[in-house]
Motif scaffolding. Sequence first.
Motif, PDB file in Angstrom:
ATOM      1  N   TYR A   1       3.270   4.736 -18.996  1.00 65.58           N
ATOM      2  CA  TYR A   1       3.175   5.280 -17.079  1.00 65.58           C
ATOM      3  C   TYR A   1       2.865   3.888 -15.951  1.00 65.58           C
ATOM      4  N   LEU A   2       3.162   4.493 -15.541  1.00 64.55           N
ATOM      5  CA  LEU A   2       3.679   3.639 -14.144  1.00 64.55           C
ATOM      6  C   LEU A   2       2.698   3.679 -13.125  1.00 64.55           C
ATOM      7  N   VAL A   3       1.256   3.622 -12.598  1.00 65.13           N
ATOM      8  CA  VAL A   3       0.395   4.271 -11.997  1.00 65.13           C
ATOM      9  C   VAL A   3       0.234   3.238 -10.521  1.00 65.13           C
ATOM     10  N   THR A   4       0.485   3.781  -8.978  1.00 66.18           N
ATOM     11  CA  THR A   4       0.672   3.481  -8.173  1.00 66.18           C
ATOM     12  C   THR A   4      -0.826   3.657  -7.360  1.00 66.18           C
ATOM     13  N   LYS A   5      -1.754   2.731  -7.058  1.00 64.94           N
ATOM     14  CA  LYS A   5      -2.473   3.402  -6.575  1.00 64.94           C
ATOM     15  C   LYS A   5      -2.997   2.640  -5.018  1.00 64.94           C
ATOM     16  N   SER A   6      -3.348   3.464  -3.395  1.00 64.67           N
ATOM     17  CA  SER A   6      -3.373   3.150  -2.504  1.00 64.67           C
ATOM     18  C   SER A   6      -4.758   3.556  -1.997  1.00 64.67           C
ATOM     19  N   LEU A   7      -5.420   2.715  -1.368  1.00 66.31           N
ATOM     20  CA  LEU A   7      -6.703   2.778   0.209  1.00 66.31           C
ATOM     21  C   LEU A   7      -6.146   4.423   0.398  1.00 66.31           C
ATOM     22  N   PHE A   8      -6.604   5.525   0.825  1.00 66.20           N
ATOM     23  CA  PHE A   8      -6.408   6.163   1.441  1.00 66.20           C
ATOM     24  C   PHE A   8      -7.411   7.211   2.913  1.00 66.20           C
ATOM     25  N   ASP A   9      -8.648   6.366   2.545  1.00 62.75           N
ATOM     26  CA  ASP A   9      -9.646   7.453   3.704  1.00 62.75           C
ATOM     27  C   ASP A   9     -10.762   6.292   3.030  1.00 62.75           C
ATOM     28  N   VAL A  10     -11.573   6.378   4.441  1.00 61.42           N
ATOM     29  CA  VAL A  10     -12.589   5.575   3.557  1.00 61.42           C
ATOM     30  C   VAL A  10     -13.699   6.605   4.117  1.00 61.42           C
TER      31      VAL A  10
ATOM     32  N   HIS B   1       5.927   0.882  -5.773  1.00 65.48           N
ATOM     33  CA  HIS B   1       6.247   2.082  -6.742  1.00 65.48           C
ATOM     34  C   HIS B   1       7.590   1.673  -7.701  1.00 65.48           C
ATOM     35  N   ASN B   2       8.322   1.962  -6.104  1.00 68.39           N
ATOM     36  CA  ASN B   2       9.693   2.346  -7.021  1.00 68.39           C
ATOM     37  C   ASN B   2      10.430   0.909  -7.441  1.00 68.39           C
ATOM     38  N   ALA B   3      10.150  -0.342  -6.718  1.00 67.88           N
ATOM     39  CA  ALA B   3      10.713  -1.109  -7.172  1.00 67.88           C
ATOM     40  C   ALA B   3      10.541  -1.643  -8.307  1.00 67.88           C
ATOM     41  N   ILE B   4       8.947  -1.181  -9.099  1.00 67.17           N
ATOM     42  CA  ILE B   4       8.484  -1.377  -9.889  1.00 67.17           C
ATOM     43  C   ILE B   4       8.837  -1.051 -11.302  1.00 67.17           C
TER      44      ILE B   4
ATOM     45  N   VAL C   1       0.278   7.503  -6.981  1.00 66.51           N
ATOM     46  CA  VAL C   1       1.821   7.670  -7.667  1.00 66.51           C
ATOM     47  C   VAL C   1       1.887   7.194  -9.026  1.00 66.51           C
ATOM     48  N   SER C   2       2.444   8.394  -9.239  1.00 67.61           N
ATOM     49  CA  SER C   2       2.418   8.043 -11.448  1.00 67.61           C
ATOM     50  C   SER C   2       3.919   8.283 -12.286  1.00 67.61           C
ATOM     51  N   THR C   3       4.572   7.538 -12.014  1.00 67.75           N
ATOM     52  CA  THR C   3       5.725   7.668 -13.024  1.00 67.75           C
ATOM     53  C   THR C   3       6.645   7.290 -14.196  1.00 67.75           C
ATOM     54  N   PRO C   4       6.666   8.547 -15.356  1.00 67.76           N
ATOM     55  CA  PRO C   4       6.498   7.609 -16.700  1.00 67.76           C
ATOM     56  C   PRO C   4       7.753   6.931 -16.938  1.00 67.76           C
TER      57      PRO C   4
ATOM     58  N   MET D   1       3.534 -10.063  -8.843  1.00 71.16           N
ATOM     59  CA  MET D   1       4.338 -10.509  -7.704  1.00 71.16           C
ATOM     60  C   MET D   1       4.373  -9.156  -7.123  1.00 71.16           C
ATOM     61  N   TYR D   2       4.308  -7.748  -7.281  1.00 67.34           N
ATOM     62  CA  TYR D   2       4.135  -6.478  -6.305  1.00 67.34           C
ATOM     63  C   TYR D   2       2.950  -6.659  -5.447  1.00 67.34           C
ATOM     64  N   SER D   3       2.331  -7.614  -6.005  1.00 66.41           N
ATOM     65  CA  SER D   3       0.709  -7.170  -5.628  1.00 66.41           C
ATOM     66  C   SER D   3       0.372  -7.119  -4.082  1.00 66.41           C
ATOM     67  N   LYS D   4      -0.135  -6.314  -3.111  1.00 70.37           N
ATOM     68  CA  LYS D   4      -0.346  -6.371  -1.753  1.00 70.37           C
ATOM     69  C   LYS D   4      -1.778  -5.428  -1.189  1.00 70.37           C
ATOM     70  N   LYS D   5      -2.223  -5.914  -0.823  1.00 68.15           N
ATOM     71  CA  LYS D   5      -3.990  -6.098   0.010  1.00 68.15           C
ATOM     72  C   LYS D   5      -4.362  -4.310  -0.158  1.00 68.15           C
ATOM     73  N   GLY D   6      -5.018  -3.646  -0.632  1.00 70.28           N
ATOM     74  CA  GLY D   6      -4.862  -2.296  -0.413  1.00 70.28           C
ATOM     75  C   GLY D   6      -4.554  -1.603  -1.390  1.00 70.28           C
ATOM     76  N   ILE D   7      -3.249  -1.984  -1.988  1.00 71.64           N
ATOM     77  CA  ILE D   7      -2.720  -1.597  -3.404  1.00 71.64           C
ATOM     78  C   ILE D   7      -2.918  -1.668  -4.969  1.00 71.64           C
ATOM     79  N   THR D   8      -3.371  -0.967  -5.371  1.00 71.58           N
ATOM     80  CA  THR D   8      -3.210  -1.592  -7.197  1.00 71.58           C
ATOM     81  C   THR D   8      -2.709  -0.980  -8.042  1.00 71.58           C
ATOM     82  N   ILE D   9      -1.899  -1.522  -9.084  1.00 71.75           N
ATOM     83  CA  ILE D   9      -1.500  -1.369  -9.609  1.00 71.75           C
ATOM     84  C   ILE D   9      -1.542  -1.148 -11.214  1.00 71.75           C
ATOM     85  N   GLU D  10      -1.292   0.124 -11.759  1.00 76.98           N
ATOM     86  CA  GLU D  10      -1.683  -0.024 -12.749  1.00 76.98           C
ATOM     87  C   GLU D  10      -0.673   0.768 -13.927  1.00 76.98           C
TER      88      GLU D  10
END
Length: 261
Positions: free
Chosen positions: A171-180, A75-78, A158-161, A105-114
């Motif tokens: 706004y940059l929003v990064t979401k990661s799977l936390f629990d199933v 998230h911070n790198a983006i 995580v959300s950052t303006p 370029m920053y995608s990773k399994k289980g993580i969504t970048i918006e």
Amino acid sequence: MRFYLNIFTNFFSSQRKTFIIVLLIFYLILFGVEQISKYYLTRNWDSILEDRKSALQEEVQKSFTSYSQDILKIHNAIAKSKNIPRLIQVDSRLKYSQLFDFLEMYSKKGITIELYDSEKELISWCGEFGGVLNVRNLMVDERRTSIIDDPIYSYFVVSTPINTDSVNIGYLVTKSLFDVKYPISNRFINVSTFEGAFRPSLNILAEFSEQGKEVKNELGIFVIPLIDLGGDTVGYLHTPIPVLSENVNDICQPMKSIRSF
């Protein structure tokens, strides 16, 4: 012949007596250890329980910090990239594909970048869970982290303006799977869905709740706050408190096995 038979019989009779004596001594030692352990555990249970709860809280927080650090690193790198403001402000139809390629370029399994515009409308995303959660309440003038629930999954968000010359442009929003969670049969859940989730890193029975919901101090439940790197509580873990009787039973189990034998 009878002489040798007597020697043979006496030898094995002696061996049997020795075996019985050794077994009896072993039983008495084990019985003594059991009684001493039960006495110590019962007498000191309050302090033992507090030590276990402290150790568990430390373990949970350590695991959560490790989990969240991996997401925040992406998230911070983006967020710090100079390409983001430039691409958002490009007045071209190509900007959407360019934004997608950049996020990919920053995608990773289980993580969504918006990416959202200043009106909090989604303009680009990559990952597995794009556009599903309502995260508008996290889009404020400073970075926010939270755990958000839905019926089957929960997410660490995580959300950052994104600002240019002190003016908000998105706004940059990064979401990661936390629990199933498991309201449906396991055969309908892809095993790969669990990769990267927080729960598998813990070897305990637990449930989670998001920050902002009322935390009930239920009898027999230990509630552990999940604290992000900024010191804010983003959610809670709920796990059963160890019970004295169960621990006493664990101590007595070896003796029960011997008695049954």
